[in-house]
Design a protein around this motif. Structure first.
Motif, PDB file in Angstrom:
ATOM      1  N   ARG A  50      14.556  15.023 -50.070  1.00 28.26           N
ATOM      2  CA  ARG A  50      14.615  13.802 -50.896  1.00 28.26           C
ATOM      3  C   ARG A  50      16.047  13.274 -50.981  1.00 28.26           C
ATOM      4  NH1 ARG A  50      11.170  16.854 -53.988  1.00 28.26           N
ATOM      5  NH2 ARG A  50      12.864  17.480 -55.351  1.00 28.26           N
ATOM      6  N   HIS A  51      16.981  14.167 -51.171  1.00 19.83           N
ATOM      7  CA  HIS A  51      18.388  13.792 -51.331  1.00 19.83           C
ATOM      8  C   HIS A  51      18.926  13.073 -50.097  1.00 19.83           C
ATOM      9  CE1 HIS A  51      22.475  14.116 -52.859  1.00 19.83           C
ATOM     10  NE2 HIS A  51      22.838  14.639 -51.703  1.00 19.83           N
ATOM     11  N   LEU A  52      18.516  13.546 -48.912  1.00 18.61           N
ATOM     12  CA  LEU A  52      19.063  13.009 -47.676  1.00 18.61           C
ATOM     13  C   LEU A  52      18.214  11.904 -47.057  1.00 18.61           C
ATOM     14  CD1 LEU A  52      20.158  16.369 -46.026  1.00 18.61           C
ATOM     15  CD2 LEU A  52      21.631  14.656 -47.121  1.00 18.61           C
ATOM     16  N   GLY A  53      16.947  11.801 -47.444  1.00 15.29           N
ATOM     17  CA  GLY A  53      16.071  10.831 -46.813  1.00 15.29           C
ATOM     18  C   GLY A  53      15.815  11.180 -45.349  1.00 15.29           C
ATOM     19  N   ILE A  54      15.628  12.430 -45.071  1.00 14.71           N
ATOM     20  CA  ILE A  54      15.463  12.964 -43.725  1.00 14.71           C
ATOM     21  C   ILE A  54      14.003  13.391 -43.539  1.00 14.71           C
ATOM     22  CG2 ILE A  54      16.129  15.278 -44.535  1.00 14.71           C
ATOM     23  CD1 ILE A  54      17.452  15.824 -41.866  1.00 14.71           C
ATOM     24  N   THR A  55      13.536  13.373 -42.314  1.00 15.66           N
ATOM     25  CA  THR A  55      12.172  13.827 -42.078  1.00 15.66           C
ATOM     26  C   THR A  55      12.101  15.349 -42.212  1.00 15.66           C
ATOM     27  OG1 THR A  55      12.440  14.142 -39.688  1.00 15.66           O
ATOM     28  CG2 THR A  55      11.736  11.939 -40.453  1.00 15.66           C
ATOM     29  N   GLN A  56      10.907  15.825 -42.505  1.00 17.39           N
ATOM     30  CA  GLN A  56      10.708  17.269 -42.649  1.00 17.39           C
ATOM     31  C   GLN A  56      11.053  17.991 -41.350  1.00 17.39           C
ATOM     32  OE1 GLN A  56       7.148  18.370 -44.651  1.00 17.39           O
ATOM     33  NE2 GLN A  56       7.078  20.408 -43.729  1.00 17.39           N
ATOM     34  N   ARG A  57      10.630  17.435 -40.237  1.00 14.69           N
ATOM     35  CA  ARG A  57      10.886  18.051 -38.931  1.00 14.69           C
ATOM     36  C   ARG A  57      12.381  18.161 -38.642  1.00 14.69           C
ATOM     37  NH1 ARG A  57      11.458  16.146 -33.568  1.00 14.69           N
ATOM     38  NH2 ARG A  57      10.672  17.622 -32.027  1.00 14.69           N
ATOM     39  N   MET A  58      13.114  17.074 -38.880  1.00 13.49           N
ATOM     40  CA  MET A  58      14.548  17.070 -38.593  1.00 13.49           C
ATOM     41  C   MET A  58      15.302  18.005 -39.544  1.00 13.49           C
ATOM     42  SD  MET A  58      16.977  16.213 -36.677  1.00 13.49           S
ATOM     43  CE  MET A  58      16.242  14.997 -35.631  1.00 13.49           C
ATOM     44  N   LEU A  59      14.896  18.036 -40.812  1.00 12.56           N
ATOM     45  CA  LEU A  59      15.557  18.927 -41.755  1.00 12.56           C
ATOM     46  C   LEU A  59      15.299  20.386 -41.383  1.00 12.56           C
ATOM     47  CD1 LEU A  59      17.277  19.419 -44.241  1.00 12.56           C
ATOM     48  CD2 LEU A  59      15.205  19.153 -45.634  1.00 12.56           C
ATOM     49  N   SER A  60      14.070  20.707 -41.023  1.00  5.52           N
ATOM     50  CA  SER A  60      13.743  22.073 -40.610  1.00  5.52           C
ATOM     51  C   SER A  60      14.583  22.490 -39.420  1.00  5.52           C
ATOM     52  CB  SER A  60      12.261  22.196 -40.246  1.00  5.52           C
ATOM     53  OG  SER A  60      11.467  22.002 -41.371  1.00  5.52           O
ATOM     54  N   ARG A  61      14.652  21.609 -38.446  1.00  2.06           N
ATOM     55  CA  ARG A  61      15.428  21.896 -37.232  1.00  2.06           C
ATOM     56  C   ARG A  61      16.910  22.074 -37.541  1.00  2.06           C
ATOM     57  NH1 ARG A  61      15.616  17.507 -32.505  1.00  2.06           N
ATOM     58  NH2 ARG A  61      17.590  18.170 -31.669  1.00  2.06           N
ATOM     59  N   THR A  62      17.453  21.187 -38.360  1.00  2.00           N
ATOM     60  CA  THR A  62      18.870  21.240 -38.714  1.00  2.00           C
ATOM     61  C   THR A  62      19.189  22.512 -39.487  1.00  2.00           C
ATOM     62  OG1 THR A  62      18.984  18.823 -38.754  1.00  2.00           O
ATOM     63  CG2 THR A  62      20.733  20.023 -39.912  1.00  2.00           C
ATOM     64  N   LEU A  63      18.376  22.828 -40.486  1.00  4.97           N
ATOM     65  CA  LEU A  63      18.611  24.031 -41.280  1.00  4.97           C
ATOM     66  C   LEU A  63      18.513  25.293 -40.428  1.00  4.97           C
ATOM     67  CD1 LEU A  63      16.696  23.040 -44.513  1.00  4.97           C
ATOM     68  CD2 LEU A  63      19.159  23.514 -44.352  1.00  4.97           C
ATOM     69  N   ARG A  64      17.560  25.312 -39.516  1.00  2.00           N
ATOM     70  CA  ARG A  64      17.398  26.474 -38.634  1.00  2.00           C
ATOM     71  C   ARG A  64      18.642  26.684 -37.771  1.00  2.00           C
ATOM     72  NH1 ARG A  64      13.327  29.742 -36.841  1.00  2.00           N
ATOM     73  NH2 ARG A  64      13.369  30.348 -34.657  1.00  2.00           N
ATOM     74  N   GLU A  65      19.175  25.605 -37.223  1.00  2.00           N
ATOM     75  CA  GLU A  65      20.384  25.702 -36.394  1.00  2.00           C
ATOM     76  C   GLU A  65      21.600  26.109 -37.224  1.00  2.00           C
ATOM     77  OE1 GLU A  65      20.788  25.563 -33.072  1.00  2.00           O
ATOM     78  OE2 GLU A  65      18.618  25.439 -32.918  1.00  2.00           O
ATOM     79  N   LEU A  66      21.710  25.552 -38.426  1.00  2.00           N
ATOM     80  CA  LEU A  66      22.830  25.923 -39.298  1.00  2.00           C
ATOM     81  C   LEU A  66      22.731  27.392 -39.724  1.00  2.00           C
ATOM     82  CD1 LEU A  66      23.103  22.679 -41.457  1.00  2.00           C
ATOM     83  CD2 LEU A  66      24.708  23.477 -39.704  1.00  2.00           C
ATOM     84  N   GLU A  67      21.511  27.853 -39.931  1.00  2.00           N
ATOM     85  CA  GLU A  67      21.298  29.261 -40.264  1.00  2.00           C
ATOM     86  C   GLU A  67      21.668  30.135 -39.062  1.00  2.00           C
ATOM     87  OE1 GLU A  67      17.803  32.220 -42.008  1.00  2.00           O
ATOM     88  OE2 GLU A  67      17.242  30.258 -41.214  1.00  2.00           O
ATOM     89  N   ARG A  68      21.255  29.730 -37.887  1.00  5.74           N
ATOM     90  CA  ARG A  68      21.581  30.475 -36.661  1.00  5.74           C
ATOM     91  C   ARG A  68      23.089  30.579 -36.462  1.00  5.74           C
ATOM     92  NH1 ARG A  68      22.222  28.875 -30.973  1.00  5.74           N
ATOM     93  NH2 ARG A  68      21.795  30.739 -29.724  1.00  5.74           N
TER      94      ARG A  68
END
Length: 128
Positions: A50-68
């Motif tokens: 909600r804060h970023l106005g990002i799609t669920q798919r893109m947020l999931s992908r981004t968070l996964r890469e940042l976690e990696r």
């Protein structure tokens, strides 16, 4: 000056690794996620979405890469529905300081960049 950019020299392997890292942490959504998490201790997935106005798919992908990359820590709780929280790691917080400076620069200079773009675009129209 060990450990600085100047230490890289002309080593293609090192440059390639740095290029890969900068591509990840320099993309639009990664920077915004890092800045958002730096401003708070913990955020839930939907709160970030909600804060970023990002799609669920893109947020999931981004968070996964940042976690990696070791910048974000994901903690899942066995609740119904499942609760997942994200926070910056120590490495993520160190990058967060640089990201916040870039974010502040963007906020302070967005009007000047808009003016420069408009002036450039007007010249391009005149050429056509």
């Amino acid at each position: 000056m060990e450990g600085t950019v100047k230490d890289i020299g002309h080593c293609p392997t090192q440059c390639s690794k740095i290029n890969g890292l900068l591509s990840r942490v320099g993309d639009r959504w990664s920077i915004l996620v890092i800045i958002s998490l730096a401003s708070r201790d913990v955020m839930r997935f939907n709160e970030l979405k909600r804060h970023l106005g990002i799609t669920q798919r893109m947020l999931s992908r981004t968070l996964r890469e940042l976690e990696r990359d070791g910048l974000v820590l994901r903690t899942a709780y066995a609740t119904v529905p499942p609760t997942v929280e994200y926070r910056l790691t120590d490495l993520g917080r160190s990058f967060g300081r640089a990201a916040e400076v870039m974010g502040e620069w963007a906020v302070e200079n967005v009007a000047a960049v808009d003016q420069a773009r408009a002036a450039f675009d007007a010249k391009e129209v005149e050429k056509a």
